[in-house]
Design an enzyme around this catalytic site. Structure first.
Site, PDB file in Angstrom:
ATOM      1  N   ASP A  43       0.851  -1.195   0.000  1.00  0.00           N
ATOM      2  CA  ASP A  43       0.000   0.000   0.000  1.00  0.00           C
ATOM      3  C   ASP A  43       0.887   1.245   0.000  1.00  0.00           C
ATOM      4  O   ASP A  43       1.545   1.551   0.998  1.00  0.00           O
ATOM      5  CB  ASP A  43      -0.905  -0.013   1.236  1.00  0.00           C
ATOM      6  N   TYR A  48       3.432   9.744  -0.724  1.00  0.00           N
ATOM      7  CA  TYR A  48       4.518   9.130   0.069  1.00  0.00           C
ATOM      8  C   TYR A  48       5.882   9.295  -0.627  1.00  0.00           C
ATOM      9  O   TYR A  48       6.917   9.035  -0.027  1.00  0.00           O
ATOM     10  CB  TYR A  48       4.268   7.641   0.330  1.00  0.00           C
ATOM     11  N   LYS A  73      -2.592   5.965  -4.450  1.00  0.00           N
ATOM     12  CA  LYS A  73      -3.688   6.886  -4.115  1.00  0.00           C
ATOM     13  C   LYS A  73      -3.513   8.236  -4.800  1.00  0.00           C
ATOM     14  O   LYS A  73      -2.386   8.702  -4.985  1.00  0.00           O
ATOM     15  CB  LYS A  73      -3.753   7.097  -2.593  1.00  0.00           C
ATOM     16  N   HIS A 106      -7.465   9.674  -1.992  1.00  0.00           N
ATOM     17  CA  HIS A 106      -6.765   9.593  -0.699  1.00  0.00           C
ATOM     18  C   HIS A 106      -7.583  10.209   0.446  1.00  0.00           C
ATOM     19  O   HIS A 106      -7.682   9.630   1.531  1.00  0.00           O
ATOM     20  CB  HIS A 106      -5.405  10.283  -0.834  1.00  0.00           C
TER      21      HIS A 106
HETATM   22  P1  NAD Z   1       0.876   1.635  11.795  1.00  0.00           P
HETATM   23  O1  NAD Z   1      -0.261   1.580  12.738  1.00  0.00           O
HETATM   24  O2  NAD Z   1       1.078   0.532  10.829  1.00  0.00           O
HETATM   25  O3  NAD Z   1       2.152   1.889  12.698  1.00  0.00           O
HETATM   26  C1  NAD Z   1       3.443   1.750  12.227  1.00  0.00           C
HETATM   27  C2  NAD Z   1       4.381   1.919  13.419  1.00  0.00           C
HETATM   28  O4  NAD Z   1       4.085   0.913  14.399  1.00  0.00           O
HETATM   29  C3  NAD Z   1       5.835   1.702  13.036  1.00  0.00           C
HETATM   30  O5  NAD Z   1       6.407   2.884  12.564  1.00  0.00           O
HETATM   31  C4  NAD Z   1       6.419   1.248  14.361  1.00  0.00           C
HETATM   32  O6  NAD Z   1       6.651   2.364  15.186  1.00  0.00           O
HETATM   33  C5  NAD Z   1       5.287   0.454  14.960  1.00  0.00           C
HETATM   34  N1  NAD Z   1       5.400  -1.017  14.700  1.00  0.00           N
HETATM   35  C6  NAD Z   1       5.275  -1.671  13.517  1.00  0.00           C
HETATM   36  N2  NAD Z   1       5.408  -2.992  13.692  1.00  0.00           N
HETATM   37  C7  NAD Z   1       5.642  -3.175  15.009  1.00  0.00           C
HETATM   38  C8  NAD Z   1       5.881  -4.319  15.820  1.00  0.00           C
HETATM   39  N3  NAD Z   1       5.884  -5.542  15.292  1.00  0.00           N
HETATM   40  N4  NAD Z   1       6.072  -4.132  17.145  1.00  0.00           N
HETATM   41  C9  NAD Z   1       6.056  -2.910  17.688  1.00  0.00           C
HETATM   42  N5  NAD Z   1       5.828  -1.785  16.997  1.00  0.00           N
HETATM   43  C10 NAD Z   1       5.633  -1.923  15.659  1.00  0.00           C
HETATM   44  O7  NAD Z   1       0.767   3.050  11.023  1.00  0.00           O
HETATM   45  P2  NAD Z   1       0.743   3.553   9.531  1.00  0.00           P
HETATM   46  O8  NAD Z   1       2.022   3.299   8.854  1.00  0.00           O
HETATM   47  O9  NAD Z   1       0.269   4.941   9.577  1.00  0.00           O
HETATM   48  O10 NAD Z   1      -0.413   2.673   8.838  1.00  0.00           O
HETATM   49  C11 NAD Z   1      -0.160   1.561   8.004  1.00  0.00           C
HETATM   50  C12 NAD Z   1      -0.326   1.935   6.551  1.00  0.00           C
HETATM   51  O11 NAD Z   1      -1.618   2.503   6.311  1.00  0.00           O
HETATM   52  C13 NAD Z   1       0.619   3.044   6.075  1.00  0.00           C
HETATM   53  O12 NAD Z   1       1.950   2.618   5.951  1.00  0.00           O
HETATM   54  C14 NAD Z   1      -0.065   3.453   4.800  1.00  0.00           C
HETATM   55  O13 NAD Z   1       0.193   2.491   3.776  1.00  0.00           O
HETATM   56  C15 NAD Z   1      -1.521   3.431   5.228  1.00  0.00           C
HETATM   57  N6  NAD Z   1      -1.983   4.771   5.667  1.00  0.00           N
HETATM   58  C16 NAD Z   1      -2.975   5.369   4.943  1.00  0.00           C
HETATM   59  C17 NAD Z   1      -3.448   6.625   5.299  1.00  0.00           C
HETATM   60  C18 NAD Z   1      -4.537   7.246   4.508  1.00  0.00           C
HETATM   61  O14 NAD Z   1      -4.824   8.444   4.716  1.00  0.00           O
HETATM   62  N7  NAD Z   1      -5.169   6.528   3.615  1.00  0.00           N
HETATM   63  C19 NAD Z   1      -2.896   7.294   6.403  1.00  0.00           C
HETATM   64  C20 NAD Z   1      -1.891   6.676   7.137  1.00  0.00           C
HETATM   65  C21 NAD Z   1      -1.456   5.408   6.766  1.00  0.00           C
END
Ligand code: NAD
Length: 273
Positions: A43, A48, A73, A106
């Site tokens: 994704d 990004y 997106k 998005h």
């Molecule tokens: P997430 O909830 O996936 O959090 C990621 C963070 O969690 C990492 O940076 C790390 O600090 C922690 N983490 C990851 N794996 C871990 C583990 N095994 N143990 C402990 N901590 C851990 O947050 P995200 O990246 O914002 O969301 C996932 C994906 O969703 C994004 O990468 C993106 O592709 C998507 N996203 C979309 C939007 C949107 O507006 N559509 C916004 C934000 C994110």
């Protein structure tokens, strides 16, 4: 691997990798490692600025294109008029692909009021085969309702912030009534809340010999949410993918459901332009 069948008949891997905030210079390495570990769903988004890295990893992997699911997106500055077509072309160029599996608006950016028009353009993009499935992100119920009322294409997914502290039940219920699948972004709360330290989660983790992150990912999967936690670290990429060998019981699911607090980690979609 678990899959979900969307309302257009296509099948998406339920667990993937998100690359929000993955630095462009690290993205090829991270996505390559994920593909080696078995991930098949990535994704990304134009904003990004790492679509090129995703594309390089795909090209280097040798994995047949039809075994991968790639989402990108449309950013707000490309909503309206012919702009979505140019944005799709630019993303495909950066990814080095002929098509994406899923193209999302998005954010609705309701103050500019271009999301219905943009949604119609995504319908044309799908008809041209440039995106096999189309959907939306950060759409609230009134935004979804406008697409249902004013167009004849139902989004395949709505990707929204969703984690145990912010479960968006009204949106989930409405979307499911209309055949729209939910993708959870920020599934681990982006690490901003101490979600992974909560006793409801650590107790389930101990009971299954799993980590708190694996328990939270499992909670999303068992709610039939499509989920793509982000990490740039190989050991966490592995950990986040090793979630198919255990199941939370009803009591453990219920305890995590009860964590709902209405806490967003990010912006209110009505305020993002
Ligand atoms: P997430 O909830 O996936 O959090 C990621 C963070 O969690 C990492 O940076 C790390 O600090 C922690 N983490 C990851 N794996 C871990 C583990 N095994 N143990 C402990 N901590 C851990 O947050 P995200 O990246 O914002 O969301 C996932 C994906 O969703 C994004 O990468 C993106 O592709 C998507 N996203 C979309 C939007 C949107 O507006 N559509 C916004 C934000 C994110």
């Amino acid at each position: 691997m678990l899959t979900i069948t969307l309302n257009d008949g296509r099948t998406i891997p339920q667990l993937g990798l998100g690359v929000f905030k993955t630095p462009p210079e690290e993205t090829e390495r991270v996505v390559s490692e994920a593909l080696e570990l078995g991930y098949r769903h990535i994704d990304t988004a134009a904003i990004y600025r790492n679509e090129e890295g995703v594309g390089r990893a795909i090209a280097a992997s040798g994995i047949p294109r039809d075994e991968l699911w790639i989402t990108t997106k449309l950013w707000q500055d490309h909503q309206g008029g012919d702009k979505p077509f140019a944005a799709m072309d630019e993303s495909l160029g950066k990814l080095g692909l002929d098509y994406v599996d899923l193209y999302l608006i998005h954010w609705p950016a309701p103050k500019t009021n271009k999301f219905v028009e943009s949604w119609k353009s995504l319908g044309v993009i799908r008809d041209r085969g440039l995106a096999k499935s189309i959907g939306v992100s950060n759409f609230q119920v009134p935004h979804l309702q406008r697409l249902l009322d004013e167009t004849d294409v139902v989004p395949a997914v709505n990707q929204v912030e969703l984690h145990p502290y912010f479960q968006e039940r009204e949106i989930v219920t409405f979307a499911r009534q209309h055949g729209i699948n939910i993708e959870s972004w920020g599934p681990l709360g982006q690490g901003k809340y101490p979600l992974l330290e909560l006793p409801e989660i650590t107790a389930a983790a101990e009971a299954h010999g799993k980590s708190p992150a694996q328990v939270v990912i499992r909670w999303h999967l068992q709610h039939d949410f499509i989920v793509f936690p982000k990490s740039a670290r190989r050991e966490r990429l592995r950990e986040n993918f090793e979630v198919f060998d255990f199941e939370l019981n009803a009591e453990q699911m219920g305890a995590i459901d009860a964590l709902e607090r209405g806490h967003r980690v990010s912006s209110d979609p009505n305020e993002v332009d």
